[in-house]
Design a protein around this motif. Sequence first.
Motif, PDB file in Angstrom:
ATOM      1  N   ILE A  60      81.171 149.759 153.882  1.00 45.49           N
ATOM      2  CA  ILE A  60      80.531 149.693 152.575  1.00 45.49           C
ATOM      3  C   ILE A  60      79.857 148.352 152.292  1.00 45.49           C
ATOM      4  CG2 ILE A  60      82.149 151.421 151.737  1.00 45.49           C
ATOM      5  CD1 ILE A  60      83.440 149.218 150.032  1.00 45.49           C
ATOM      6  N   GLY A  61      79.509 147.612 153.333  1.00 46.48           N
ATOM      7  CA  GLY A  61      78.696 146.429 153.130  1.00 46.48           C
ATOM      8  C   GLY A  61      79.157 145.203 153.880  1.00 46.48           C
ATOM      9  N   ASP A  62      78.202 144.326 154.200  1.00 48.94           N
ATOM     10  CA  ASP A  62      78.458 143.159 155.043  1.00 48.94           C
ATOM     11  C   ASP A  62      79.106 143.625 156.338  1.00 48.94           C
ATOM     12  OD1 ASP A  62      77.358 141.518 153.132  1.00 48.94           O
ATOM     13  OD2 ASP A  62      79.272 140.908 152.273  1.00 48.94           O
ATOM     14  N   ASN A  63      78.481 144.626 156.941  1.00 53.52           N
ATOM     15  CA  ASN A  63      79.009 145.229 158.169  1.00 53.52           C
ATOM     16  C   ASN A  63      78.726 144.357 159.388  1.00 53.52           C
ATOM     17  OD1 ASN A  63      79.609 147.598 156.552  1.00 53.52           O
ATOM     18  ND2 ASN A  63      77.411 148.000 156.622  1.00 53.52           N
ATOM     19  N   VAL A  64      77.769 143.434 159.243  1.00 53.03           N
ATOM     20  CA  VAL A  64      77.526 142.365 160.216  1.00 53.03           C
ATOM     21  C   VAL A  64      77.089 141.131 159.435  1.00 53.03           C
ATOM     22  CG1 VAL A  64      76.906 143.841 162.176  1.00 53.03           C
ATOM     23  CG2 VAL A  64      75.121 143.089 160.586  1.00 53.03           C
ATOM     24  N   TYR A  65      77.152 139.982 160.091  1.00 46.28           N
ATOM     25  CA  TYR A  65      76.732 138.718 159.490  1.00 46.28           C
ATOM     26  C   TYR A  65      75.727 138.028 160.417  1.00 46.28           C
ATOM     27  CZ  TYR A  65      80.390 138.825 155.931  1.00 46.28           C
ATOM     28  OH  TYR A  65      81.178 139.150 154.854  1.00 46.28           O
ATOM     29  N   PRO A  66      74.457 137.942 160.014  1.00 42.19           N
ATOM     30  CA  PRO A  66      73.499 137.199 160.839  1.00 42.19           C
ATOM     31  C   PRO A  66      73.860 135.722 160.876  1.00 42.19           C
ATOM     32  CG  PRO A  66      72.523 137.754 158.719  1.00 42.19           C
ATOM     33  CD  PRO A  66      73.841 138.477 158.793  1.00 42.19           C
ATOM     34  N   TRP A 104      74.982 149.065 152.670  1.00 45.50           N
ATOM     35  CA  TRP A 104      74.897 147.630 152.955  1.00 45.50           C
ATOM     36  C   TRP A 104      75.294 146.785 151.751  1.00 45.50           C
ATOM     37  CZ3 TRP A 104      68.887 147.388 153.959  1.00 45.50           C
ATOM     38  CH2 TRP A 104      68.190 147.612 152.764  1.00 45.50           C
ATOM     39  N   ASP A 105      75.486 145.493 152.031  1.00 42.55           N
ATOM     40  CA  ASP A 105      75.611 144.494 150.984  1.00 42.55           C
ATOM     41  C   ASP A 105      74.665 143.354 151.343  1.00 42.55           C
ATOM     42  OD1 ASP A 105      76.643 143.771 148.493  1.00 42.55           O
ATOM     43  OD2 ASP A 105      78.183 142.513 149.366  1.00 42.55           O
ATOM     44  N   ASP A 106      74.868 142.166 150.803  1.00 48.03           N
ATOM     45  CA  ASP A 106      73.843 141.147 150.926  1.00 48.03           C
ATOM     46  C   ASP A 106      73.601 140.647 152.346  1.00 48.03           C
ATOM     47  OD1 ASP A 106      76.408 140.115 150.650  1.00 48.03           O
ATOM     48  OD2 ASP A 106      75.783 138.312 149.563  1.00 48.03           O
ATOM     49  N   HIS A 107      74.661 140.478 153.139  1.00 43.44           N
ATOM     50  CA  HIS A 107      74.465 139.858 154.447  1.00 43.44           C
ATOM     51  C   HIS A 107      73.788 140.797 155.442  1.00 43.44           C
ATOM     52  CE1 HIS A 107      76.378 136.128 153.343  1.00 43.44           C
ATOM     53  NE2 HIS A 107      77.342 136.825 152.762  1.00 43.44           N
ATOM     54  N   ASP A 108      74.118 142.079 155.425  1.00 42.28           N
ATOM     55  CA  ASP A 108      73.368 143.000 156.284  1.00 42.28           C
ATOM     56  C   ASP A 108      72.074 143.458 155.621  1.00 42.28           C
ATOM     57  OD1 ASP A 108      75.219 144.197 154.595  1.00 42.28           O
ATOM     58  OD2 ASP A 108      75.832 145.737 156.006  1.00 42.28           O
ATOM     59  N   ARG A 166      71.312 146.600 146.135  1.00 41.26           N
ATOM     60  CA  ARG A 166      70.483 145.491 146.621  1.00 41.26           C
ATOM     61  C   ARG A 166      68.991 145.707 146.395  1.00 41.26           C
ATOM     62  NH1 ARG A 166      73.351 141.098 146.627  1.00 41.26           N
ATOM     63  NH2 ARG A 166      75.481 141.748 147.007  1.00 41.26           N
ATOM     64  N   SER A 167      68.472 146.864 146.791  1.00 37.43           N
ATOM     65  CA  SER A 167      67.024 147.061 146.888  1.00 37.43           C
ATOM     66  C   SER A 167      66.284 146.903 145.570  1.00 37.43           C
ATOM     67  CB  SER A 167      66.729 148.451 147.459  1.00 37.43           C
ATOM     68  OG  SER A 167      67.224 148.581 148.768  1.00 37.43           O
ATOM     69  N   PHE A 168      66.935 147.211 144.461  1.00 40.87           N
ATOM     70  CA  PHE A 168      66.251 147.230 143.173  1.00 40.87           C
ATOM     71  C   PHE A 168      66.853 146.261 142.152  1.00 40.87           C
ATOM     72  CE2 PHE A 168      66.595 151.439 145.163  1.00 40.87           C
ATOM     73  CZ  PHE A 168      65.268 151.631 145.530  1.00 40.87           C
ATOM     74  N   ARG A 169      67.903 145.560 142.531  1.00 40.33           N
ATOM     75  CA  ARG A 169      68.629 144.738 141.575  1.00 40.33           C
ATOM     76  C   ARG A 169      67.817 143.536 141.107  1.00 40.33           C
ATOM     77  NH1 ARG A 169      72.283 140.575 143.640  1.00 40.33           N
ATOM     78  NH2 ARG A 169      70.466 139.394 142.924  1.00 40.33           N
ATOM     79  N   SER A 170      67.826 143.314 139.809  1.00 38.98           N
ATOM     80  CA  SER A 170      67.132 142.162 139.218  1.00 38.98           C
ATOM     81  C   SER A 170      67.839 140.860 139.593  1.00 38.98           C
ATOM     82  CB  SER A 170      67.101 142.298 137.694  1.00 38.98           C
ATOM     83  OG  SER A 170      66.433 143.470 137.291  1.00 38.98           O
ATOM     84  N   PRO A 171      67.123 139.737 139.533  1.00 43.65           N
ATOM     85  CA  PRO A 171      67.767 138.442 139.802  1.00 43.65           C
ATOM     86  C   PRO A 171      68.916 138.180 138.829  1.00 43.65           C
ATOM     87  CG  PRO A 171      65.379 138.217 139.823  1.00 43.65           C
ATOM     88  CD  PRO A 171      65.669 139.592 139.315  1.00 43.65           C
ATOM     89  N   LEU A 172      69.962 137.567 139.337  1.00 39.90           N
ATOM     90  CA  LEU A 172      71.103 137.229 138.509  1.00 39.90           C
ATOM     91  C   LEU A 172      70.873 135.900 137.794  1.00 39.90           C
ATOM     92  CD1 LEU A 172      74.023 138.203 140.927  1.00 39.90           C
ATOM     93  CD2 LEU A 172      72.960 139.593 139.132  1.00 39.90           C
ATOM     94  N   ARG A 173      71.612 135.688 136.737  1.00 37.41           N
ATOM     95  CA  ARG A 173      71.500 134.470 135.942  1.00 37.41           C
ATOM     96  C   ARG A 173      72.424 133.396 136.521  1.00 37.41           C
ATOM     97  NH1 ARG A 173      73.871 133.952 129.811  1.00 37.41           N
ATOM     98  NH2 ARG A 173      73.255 131.775 129.402  1.00 37.41           N
ATOM     99  N   ILE A 215      82.589 157.110 144.240  1.00 35.04           N
ATOM    100  CA  ILE A 215      81.378 156.313 144.090  1.00 35.04           C
ATOM    101  C   ILE A 215      81.576 154.995 144.824  1.00 35.04           C
ATOM    102  CG2 ILE A 215      79.814 155.169 142.489  1.00 35.04           C
ATOM    103  CD1 ILE A 215      80.544 157.218 140.383  1.00 35.04           C
ATOM    104  N   ILE A 216      80.689 154.717 145.776  1.00 37.92           N
ATOM    105  CA  ILE A 216      80.789 153.512 146.583  1.00 37.92           C
ATOM    106  C   ILE A 216      79.765 152.499 146.100  1.00 37.92           C
ATOM    107  CG2 ILE A 216      80.552 152.542 148.900  1.00 37.92           C
ATOM    108  CD1 ILE A 216      81.255 156.226 148.633  1.00 37.92           C
ATOM    109  N   SER A 217      80.249 151.359 145.635  1.00 35.81           N
ATOM    110  CA  SER A 217      79.407 150.239 145.228  1.00 35.81           C
ATOM    111  C   SER A 217      79.786 149.045 146.090  1.00 35.81           C
ATOM    112  CB  SER A 217      79.624 149.911 143.745  1.00 35.81           C
ATOM    113  OG  SER A 217      79.025 148.679 143.398  1.00 35.81           O
ATOM    114  N   SER A 218      78.814 148.423 146.736  1.00 35.36           N
ATOM    115  CA  SER A 218      79.164 147.308 147.625  1.00 35.36           C
ATOM    116  C   SER A 218      79.804 146.159 146.852  1.00 35.36           C
ATOM    117  CB  SER A 218      77.927 146.814 148.367  1.00 35.36           C
ATOM    118  OG  SER A 218      76.963 146.276 147.472  1.00 35.36           O
ATOM    119  N   ILE A 219      79.429 145.988 145.583  1.00 36.28           N
ATOM    120  CA  ILE A 219      80.017 144.934 144.749  1.00 36.28           C
ATOM    121  C   ILE A 219      80.929 145.553 143.698  1.00 36.28           C
ATOM    122  CG2 ILE A 219      78.151 143.293 145.123  1.00 36.28           C
ATOM    123  CD1 ILE A 219      77.018 144.136 142.396  1.00 36.28           C
TER     124      ILE A 219
END
Length: 345
Positions: A60-66, A104-108, A166-173, A215-219
Amino acid sequence: MVTTQVLATDYSPAIPLTSAKVQNDHTLTRIAFGSCFDQDEDDRIFNVISNQHPDLFLMIGDNVYPENEAYDHSLQSLRDAYGTLAKSDEFNSLRERTPIMVTWDDHDYGLNDAGGDWPLRSASEDLFEYVWVPEGDPRHTRDGIYFSRIIGPEDRRVQLIFLDTRSFRSPLRSSPNPLIAKYLPDESPDKTMLGDIQWIWLEAMLSQPVELRIIISSIQVIADGHAWEAWKMLPKERLKLYNLIKATGAKNIVLLSGDRHSAGLYQRNDITSYPLWELTSSSLNKPRTAFMPKIAPEPGPFRVGNNYHRVNFGMIDINWEDRQVILSIMDGTGNLVQDTTIILE
């Protein structure tokens, strides 16, 4: 759609990581899941999970780390990470015998904490779909990697709803004092977590008849005790999710999340007619204890019990005869850390 550079057709050293297939009429009784796997670290957790004999394994996310998340339109470091995962004997053994579903999550996705403004998001999606998504899947023909699947006979249907946060999320404050908090909640009415089209899709998914809805949410969704990425940072969007669950009358929902490099169980009793539970599992091999010598207790107004900061994975056991669902945090050897039992309505 934001115009971005797209990967060439050569994704090497990444390869498609197909898994065993599950039949739509198969009765699910055991689902394992996990997040945050560093392909350069110990992979024995996959053997531990395989020995639990789950019907499904959810990544459910960060399945690899570049290794390098600097801007690179070829995403070579992310491709290399997938190439390393493909060489894992333990992972290959698991996917040969167990169906795997992935978000996915942020790193993948390609960059720490990135959202819809990440310039390489289209390239990242191309790579993700090459590795994880079968040919002919509708994810290949639209923006975003959100998807849903219903598995089981008519009286034992499990719906798995994978959100794309990830794909549509607005910038965080950002917080003005990052030493105290990284982000602050943003009440701006134009901020979004899922984007308009995914919200419309989610409403349709929640209206489908099933006996158990995951319901799967990466965060994290319910968790309220930290200042990292979570749905709490876009409170109007989180309230929108809660209100949508109420409006559709969707029953028997369980939330799964990862991201935090620790595990926990969370509960809200004021959202629906039934207790709404969230099970967070993280990390498969990159736990908080590996990079934080001293871990301060985290406030948890909705958490049940303590966080678990060592290697872990999550387990969902379904007893259809007794209409019970057991949510469990399992340690790195497959032993139980904490669990709770839910009665299906």
